[in-house]
Design an enzyme around this catalytic site. Structure first.
Site, PDB file in Angstrom:
ATOM      1  N   LYS A 113       0.837  -1.199   0.000  1.00  0.00           N
ATOM      2  CA  LYS A 113       0.000   0.000   0.000  1.00  0.00           C
ATOM      3  C   LYS A 113       0.873   1.251   0.000  1.00  0.00           C
ATOM      4  O   LYS A 113       1.698   1.452   0.899  1.00  0.00           O
ATOM      5  CB  LYS A 113      -0.895   0.027   1.247  1.00  0.00           C
ATOM      6  CG  LYS A 113      -2.069  -0.946   1.157  1.00  0.00           C
ATOM      7  CD  LYS A 113      -2.782  -1.048   2.480  1.00  0.00           C
ATOM      8  CE  LYS A 113      -4.072  -0.277   2.495  1.00  0.00           C
ATOM      9  NZ  LYS A 113      -4.791  -0.459   3.780  1.00  0.00           N
TER      10      LYS A 113
HETATM   11  C1  E4P Z   1      -8.355  -0.005   3.840  1.00  0.00           C
HETATM   12  O1  E4P Z   1      -7.460  -0.703   3.393  1.00  0.00           O
HETATM   13  C2  E4P Z   1      -8.269   0.715   5.106  1.00  0.00           C
HETATM   14  O2  E4P Z   1      -7.483  -0.041   5.979  1.00  0.00           O
HETATM   15  C3  E4P Z   1      -9.597   0.919   5.808  1.00  0.00           C
HETATM   16  O3  E4P Z   1     -10.665   0.444   5.063  1.00  0.00           O
HETATM   17  C4  E4P Z   1      -9.765   2.242   6.446  1.00  0.00           C
HETATM   18  O4  E4P Z   1     -11.035   2.361   7.038  1.00  0.00           O
HETATM   19  P1  E4P Z   1     -11.438   3.490   8.073  1.00  0.00           P
HETATM   20  O5  E4P Z   1     -11.773   4.723   7.325  1.00  0.00           O
HETATM   21  O6  E4P Z   1     -12.616   2.939   8.796  1.00  0.00           O
HETATM   22  O7  E4P Z   1     -10.227   3.710   8.961  1.00  0.00           O
END
Ligand code: E4P
Length: 287
Positions: A113
């Protein structure tokens, strides 16, 4: 058991391998998992250590993250595990890429990522050139998704995910689900090398509607997957509608995908805020 007509791959969004084990037991399948620095900071082993007054050196913390990811990977060997590099406002592409290379070597099924900012896109573009797999995170606009497409041209099928975040757009009054629908529609004219991974899912409504509109991947918190299982893992029918509950619609933009990534507006306040929060959560664990 995986529902017979389910096309979407279902990922768990979390940093605790015990939850991975439990949800595999409940659903009978799992196609992958996404992690991020905030989710890792909530891992029970890390919380325990902090409660006892302990902190980590930077390399101990990275080692902890690696061990968590290895445990998860061993439970989903045929799936994909997203591992996030550290990135703050001053992180150069080189630095993120070298972290990404190291993380990519941790397990055989990683997607790395990178944040959807200029340095993250540069890093991703080079990572693709080195045959790594990437997941572009903190995506909040259709033009950012177009830049991801452009920066990763030439990648193999399955090698690139883009993660538009629904919940954080909802939080500020915009209907995040529209970004999912708009990005899917924009990519229809593309070559299919980027897959939409619906992220920041906060409710079963988000989950079911993302299934209905055909998001190739959805990552979802443990509790929402449990809720889906409790309802018999039902798939949405043709009559399922989505109620944006007063959220402002996000209009579709006609964006030509043939540009260079630098041609698209990629700045977004929520991307910067998201990077700041991820880096704060990570740094708070380091002595
Ligand atoms: C995606 O890969 C993220 O880890 C995640 O969906 C973030 O979600 P949030 O906005 O609830 O922190």
């Amino acid at each position: 058991m995986r529902p017979e007509h389910l096309q979407t791959r279902i990922f768990l969004d979390g940093g605790n391998p015990d939850e991975t084990r439990e949800i595999i037991g409940i659903l009978g399948f799992l196609d992958g998992q996404t992690t991020n620095p905030t989710l890792i900071s909530k891992n029970p082993g890390i919380r325990d250590h902090l409660q006892k007054g302990g902190k980590f050196s930077a390399s101990e913390l990275l080692g902890y993250y690696r061990d968590v990811v290895k445990k998860i990977s061993a439970m989903i060997p045929g799936g994909s595990i997203s591992v996030e590099v550290y990135g703050d406002a001053s992180s150069p592409a080189d630095q993120m890429l070298s972290q990404g290379r190291e993380m990519f070597g941790w397990i055989p099924n990683a997607h790395i990522k990178f944040p959807t900012v200029a340095e993250g896109l540069k890093a991703a573009s080079r990572a693709i050139g080195e045959h790594m797999r990437v997941n572009m995170t903190l995506c909040f606009s259709q033009s950012q998704a177009a830049a991801v497409y452009a920066a990763t041209k030439g990648a193999g099928k399955g090698d690139v995910f883009v993660s538009p975040f629904i919940g954080r757009l909802d939080d500020r009054g915009e209907s995040g689900m529209d970004l999912i629908a708009n990005t899917l529609r924009m990519y229809e004219k593309g070559d299919g090398h980027v897959e939409v991974l619906t992220a920041s899912v906060r409710s079963i409504d988000h989950f079911l509607y993302a299934l209905k509109i055909g998001s190739p991947i959805i990552t979802s918190p443990f509790d929402i997957l449990k809720e889906w299982a409790a309802g018999g893992m039902a798939l949405p029918g043709a009559d399922l509608t989505y109620e944006p509950k007063g959220l402002r619609p996000i209009p579709f933009e006609e964006i030509d995908l043939s540009g260079k990534w630098q041609d698209y507006p990629i700045e977004h306040e929520l991307t910067s805020k998201g990077m700041e929060k991820f880096s704060q959560d990570w740094n708070s664990l380091i002595r």
